[in-house]
Design a protein around this motif. Structure first.
Motif, mmCIF file in Angstrom:
data_model
loop_
_atom_site.group_PDB
_atom_site.id
_atom_site.type_symbol
_atom_site.label_atom_id
_atom_site.label_comp_id
_atom_site.label_asym_id
_atom_site.label_seq_id
_atom_site.Cartn_x
_atom_site.Cartn_y
_atom_site.Cartn_z
ATOM 1 N N HIS A 118 13.263 13.536 30.047
ATOM 2 C CA HIS A 118 12.149 14.893 30.273
ATOM 3 C C HIS A 118 12.931 15.622 31.390
ATOM 4 O O HIS A 118 12.924 16.679 31.214
ATOM 5 C CB HIS A 118 10.740 14.374 30.263
ATOM 6 C CG HIS A 118 9.864 15.579 30.693
ATOM 7 N ND1 HIS A 118 8.941 16.045 29.576
ATOM 8 C CD2 HIS A 118 9.536 16.261 31.612
ATOM 9 C CE1 HIS A 118 8.309 16.935 30.268
ATOM 10 N NE2 HIS A 118 8.527 17.330 31.499
ATOM 11 N N ASP A 163 -4.159 21.798 21.165
ATOM 12 C CA ASP A 163 -4.942 20.870 20.385
ATOM 13 C C ASP A 163 -6.298 20.474 21.202
ATOM 14 O O ASP A 163 -6.071 19.641 22.035
ATOM 15 C CB ASP A 163 -3.982 19.580 20.140
ATOM 16 C CG ASP A 163 -4.751 18.665 19.276
ATOM 17 O OD1 ASP A 163 -5.894 18.387 19.019
ATOM 18 O OD2 ASP A 163 -4.013 17.754 18.991
ATOM 19 N N ARG A 182 -7.699 16.458 20.742
ATOM 20 C CA ARG A 182 -7.078 15.473 21.408
ATOM 21 C C ARG A 182 -6.788 15.954 23.025
ATOM 22 O O ARG A 182 -6.563 14.876 23.572
ATOM 23 C CB ARG A 182 -5.471 15.249 20.780
ATOM 24 C CG ARG A 182 -5.658 14.848 19.581
ATOM 25 C CD ARG A 182 -3.956 14.782 18.990
ATOM 26 N NE ARG A 182 -3.256 13.871 19.593
ATOM 27 C CZ ARG A 182 -1.935 13.625 19.527
ATOM 28 N NH1 ARG A 182 -1.429 14.654 18.453
ATOM 29 N NH2 ARG A 182 -1.251 13.020 19.803
ATOM 30 N N TYR A 184 8.984 18.189 26.813
ATOM 31 C CA TYR A 184 8.039 17.519 25.954
ATOM 32 C C TYR A 184 8.585 17.165 24.521
ATOM 33 O O TYR A 184 8.298 16.051 24.118
ATOM 34 C CB TYR A 184 6.604 17.808 26.085
ATOM 35 C CG TYR A 184 6.147 17.471 27.261
ATOM 36 C CD1 TYR A 184 6.003 16.206 27.830
ATOM 37 C CD2 TYR A 184 5.369 18.414 27.961
ATOM 38 C CE1 TYR A 184 5.060 16.047 28.903
ATOM 39 C CE2 TYR A 184 4.781 18.252 29.250
ATOM 40 C CZ TYR A 184 4.669 16.894 29.729
ATOM 41 O OH TYR A 184 4.109 16.689 30.814
ATOM 42 N N ARG A 185 9.428 18.114 23.890
ATOM 43 C CA ARG A 185 9.796 17.933 22.758
ATOM 44 C C ARG A 185 10.965 16.813 22.750
ATOM 45 O O ARG A 185 10.940 16.169 21.660
ATOM 46 C CB ARG A 185 10.212 19.220 21.915
ATOM 47 C CG ARG A 185 9.216 19.810 21.396
ATOM 48 C CD ARG A 185 9.957 21.213 20.747
ATOM 49 N NE ARG A 185 8.675 22.067 20.082
ATOM 50 C CZ ARG A 185 8.339 21.803 18.904
ATOM 51 N NH1 ARG A 185 8.669 20.733 18.170
ATOM 52 N NH2 ARG A 185 7.457 22.460 18.379
ATOM 53 N N ARG A 220 4.942 12.895 25.456
ATOM 54 C CA ARG A 220 3.831 13.569 24.808
ATOM 55 C C ARG A 220 3.277 14.650 26.264
ATOM 56 O O ARG A 220 3.479 14.010 27.585
ATOM 57 C CB ARG A 220 2.819 12.949 24.400
ATOM 58 C CG ARG A 220 3.079 12.255 23.274
ATOM 59 C CD ARG A 220 2.056 11.703 22.661
ATOM 60 N NE ARG A 220 2.039 10.872 21.160
ATOM 61 C CZ ARG A 220 1.532 10.164 20.617
ATOM 62 N NH1 ARG A 220 0.325 9.855 21.304
ATOM 63 N NH2 ARG A 220 1.821 9.649 19.492
ATOM 64 N N ARG A 279 -2.829 14.438 28.484
ATOM 65 C CA ARG A 279 -4.208 14.840 27.896
ATOM 66 C C ARG A 279 -5.393 14.577 28.473
ATOM 67 O O ARG A 279 -5.257 13.973 29.410
ATOM 68 C CB ARG A 279 -4.301 13.689 26.679
ATOM 69 C CG ARG A 279 -3.347 13.757 25.607
ATOM 70 C CD ARG A 279 -3.278 12.795 24.734
ATOM 71 N NE ARG A 279 -2.280 12.821 23.607
ATOM 72 C CZ ARG A 279 -2.242 11.946 22.619
ATOM 73 N NH1 ARG A 279 -2.857 11.188 22.336
ATOM 74 N NH2 ARG A 279 -1.031 12.110 21.655
#
Length: 202
Positions: free
Chosen positions: A129, A166, A169, A194-195, A199, A202
């Motif tokens: 990343h 999202d 989540r 992140y792709r 992830r 959150r």
């Protein structure tokens, strides 16, 4: 060793040029000295950790980092100096022939942070990343930092990301999470990274 010496020289030269532009002959001396204050520790890290491979690819990355992507490299050098000043350590094994400078300790316990070619707190789980950010800086050169800053400002005051976020989540229920799970992971450079790996928070 050569990479380290050239690094220090480039930073000093840049500082002298900028100092001369801003303050004439006296500015050259002050700017050159300031450049050395960044360039010598950064050159020491680059040489000591053998960050660049002694082959055509390593030389090419070094040239890009010290020409087209020089603004990012200078920012990274300052970032490195700040870390060293508070006692943080080089992760020499992670640096070796990778075209980057790794520090064991990060700024925040849960996050790795990369500026220029300097990665702080990046373990194996997130290094890909962080490497994406180094590649982005190399590709975009002097445009990288302004584009990142502009995206942060835009997404802070005009949160279009709310349309595709999202919410189930990663609920945004307080100001801190607005930035932590909202603005931050939706900026273009983070979304791409992140792709590639991991992830968003959150």
């Amino acid at each position: 060793m050569v990479f380290g010496i050239v690094t220090a020289a480039v930073h000093s030269l840049l500082g002298g040029v900028l100092g001369g532009w801003l303050g004439g002959p006296a500015g050259v001396a002050v700017g050159g000295a300031a450049g050395l204050l960044l360039g010598v520790p950064f050159g020491w890290a680059v040489a000591g950790a053998r960050s660049y491979r002694p082959d055509a690819r390593g030389v090419a990355l070094f040239v890009v980092d010290h020409t087209w992507s020089l603004p990012n490299t200078v920012l990274g050098a300052g970032y490195l100096v700040a870390h060293l000043a508070v006692g943080h350590r080089l992760d020499r094994d992670a640096c070796r022939h990778r075209g980057r400078v790794n520090l064991v300790e990060g700024v925040w316990p849960r996050y790795a942070t990369t500026l220029g070619t300097v990665c702080a707190g990046a373990g194996p789980g997130v290094q890909r990343h962080e490497d994406v950010h180094i590649l982005q800086a190399r590709l975009l050169g002097p445009l990288y930092l302004p584009l990142v800053a502009a995206n942060y400002v835009l997404f802070t005051i005009a949160p279009v990301w709310l349309l595709y976020h999202d919410h189930a989540r990663a609920p945004i229920d307080r100001v801190r999470r607005y930035f932590e799970v909202g603005v931050y992971p939706h900026t273009w450079h983070e979304a791409i990274a992140y792709r590639v790996q991991g992830r968003p928070p959150r």
